[in-house]
Design a protein around this motif. Structure first.
Motif, PDB file in Angstrom:
ATOM      1  N   THR A   2       0.869  -1.180   0.000  1.00 54.33           N
ATOM      2  CA  THR A   2       0.000   0.000   0.000  1.00 54.33           C
ATOM      3  C   THR A   2       0.902   1.225   0.000  1.00 54.33           C
ATOM      4  O   THR A   2       1.874   1.257   0.739  1.00 54.33           O
ATOM      5  CB  THR A   2      -0.867   0.056   1.274  1.00 54.33           C
ATOM      6  OG1 THR A   2      -0.729  -1.130   2.009  1.00 54.33           O
ATOM      7  CG2 THR A   2      -2.301   0.276   0.947  1.00 54.33           C
ATOM      8  N   ILE A   3       0.579   2.179  -0.808  1.00 52.95           N
ATOM      9  CA  ILE A   3       1.401   3.386  -0.802  1.00 52.95           C
ATOM     10  C   ILE A   3       0.591   4.559  -0.290  1.00 52.95           C
ATOM     11  O   ILE A   3      -0.538   4.781  -0.707  1.00 52.95           O
ATOM     12  CB  ILE A   3       2.020   3.695  -2.184  1.00 52.95           C
ATOM     13  CG1 ILE A   3       0.960   3.864  -3.262  1.00 52.95           C
ATOM     14  CG2 ILE A   3       3.015   2.636  -2.592  1.00 52.95           C
ATOM     15  CD1 ILE A   3       1.478   4.463  -4.525  1.00 52.95           C
ATOM     16  N   HIS A 132      -3.932   6.971  -8.570  1.00 47.65           N
ATOM     17  CA  HIS A 132      -3.339   6.298  -7.406  1.00 47.65           C
ATOM     18  C   HIS A 132      -3.249   4.788  -7.619  1.00 47.65           C
ATOM     19  O   HIS A 132      -2.215   4.174  -7.332  1.00 47.65           O
ATOM     20  CB  HIS A 132      -4.143   6.606  -6.143  1.00 47.65           C
ATOM     21  CG  HIS A 132      -3.486   6.104  -4.890  1.00 47.65           C
ATOM     22  ND1 HIS A 132      -3.681   4.829  -4.418  1.00 47.65           N
ATOM     23  CD2 HIS A 132      -2.623   6.702  -4.030  1.00 47.65           C
ATOM     24  CE1 HIS A 132      -2.975   4.663  -3.313  1.00 47.65           C
ATOM     25  NE2 HIS A 132      -2.319   5.790  -3.062  1.00 47.65           N
ATOM     26  N   GLU A 133      -4.302   4.171  -8.148  1.00 54.75           N
ATOM     27  CA  GLU A 133      -4.291   2.724  -8.386  1.00 54.75           C
ATOM     28  C   GLU A 133      -3.236   2.351  -9.424  1.00 54.75           C
ATOM     29  O   GLU A 133      -2.526   1.348  -9.273  1.00 54.75           O
ATOM     30  CB  GLU A 133      -5.669   2.248  -8.841  1.00 54.75           C
ATOM     31  CG  GLU A 133      -6.719   2.309  -7.750  1.00 54.75           C
ATOM     32  CD  GLU A 133      -8.144   2.132  -8.269  1.00 54.75           C
ATOM     33  OE1 GLU A 133      -8.986   1.683  -7.471  1.00 54.75           O
ATOM     34  OE2 GLU A 133      -8.426   2.468  -9.454  1.00 54.75           O
ATOM     35  N   THR A 136       0.171   2.629  -7.803  1.00 55.01           N
ATOM     36  CA  THR A 136       0.363   1.487  -6.903  1.00 55.01           C
ATOM     37  C   THR A 136       0.763   0.253  -7.700  1.00 55.01           C
ATOM     38  O   THR A 136       1.709  -0.457  -7.331  1.00 55.01           O
ATOM     39  CB  THR A 136      -0.912   1.214  -6.080  1.00 55.01           C
ATOM     40  OG1 THR A 136      -1.200   2.370  -5.285  1.00 55.01           O
ATOM     41  CG2 THR A 136      -0.744   0.011  -5.169  1.00 55.01           C
ATOM     42  N   GLN A 140       4.330  -1.680  -7.339  1.00 54.38           N
ATOM     43  CA  GLN A 140       4.391  -3.112  -7.029  1.00 54.38           C
ATOM     44  C   GLN A 140       5.253  -3.833  -8.061  1.00 54.38           C
ATOM     45  O   GLN A 140       6.040  -4.718  -7.729  1.00 54.38           O
ATOM     46  CB  GLN A 140       2.981  -3.718  -6.994  1.00 54.38           C
ATOM     47  CG  GLN A 140       2.177  -3.282  -5.801  1.00 54.38           C
ATOM     48  CD  GLN A 140       0.707  -3.669  -5.886  1.00 54.38           C
ATOM     49  OE1 GLN A 140       0.168  -3.936  -6.968  1.00 54.38           O
ATOM     50  NE2 GLN A 140       0.043  -3.679  -4.744  1.00 54.38           N
TER      51      GLN A 140
END
Length: 153
Positions: A2-3, A132-133, A136, A140
């Motif tokens: 999670t960031i 944001h997604e 992320t 990852q």
């Protein structure tokens, strides 16, 4: 992974001049990623202490003018000796039947890898994501790349 980007420094910039259009709050990250296909002249620049965990200091997000893919551009703090591992990882983990329009170049001057990665080709990507997604997902991916370089060290 999670960031947390609540403490991030975020700018929308003009691609041609690199001038700042606006400094944004973290709430901008809830914007649909398609914003950048509607504003092809812009890119997003983000700095965050959170990025240290994945060995980068800043990240940019934009749509490639030629291929129309969403790109993340970043400097990765990994040694040059990992050239083969990095290039193999990108070839094996970017999924597409189209041209893989990524680049990975080591800058001896800066001592880091300059990576341009099309996030469209990362497993799990969807144009329905928020900024944001998508970030992320990209982080990852970078984290897996770093783990691979450490295992092959």
């Amino acid at each position: 992974m999670t960031i947390n980007l609540t403490d991030a420094y975020i700018e929308r910039c003009d691609k041609e001049t690199e001038d700042t259009i606006a400094q944004e709050q973290s709430s901008f990250l809830a914007t649909p990623i398609t914003y950048f296909k509607q504003h092809l002249n812009e890119f997003l620049y983000i700095e965050s202490p959170t990025f240290e965990a994945v060995k980068i200091d800043a990240i940019s997000l934009e749509v490639d003018d030629v291929f129309r893919t969403y790109m993340v551009l970043l400097g990765l703090k990994v040694q040059k000796k990992h050239t083969s591992t990095i290039k193999t990882f990108l070839e094996e983990h970017l999924h597409t039947t189209e041209t893989k329009n990524y680049s990975a170049m080591f800058s001896g001057e800066d001592g880091l890898w300059e990576l341009n990665i099309p996030i469209d080709f990362i497993e799990g990507f969807s144009e329905s994501m928020t900024v944001h997604e998508a970030l992320t997902l990209a982080l990852q991916f970078i984290q897996k790349l770093i783990q691979t370089t450490e295992q092959n060290n």
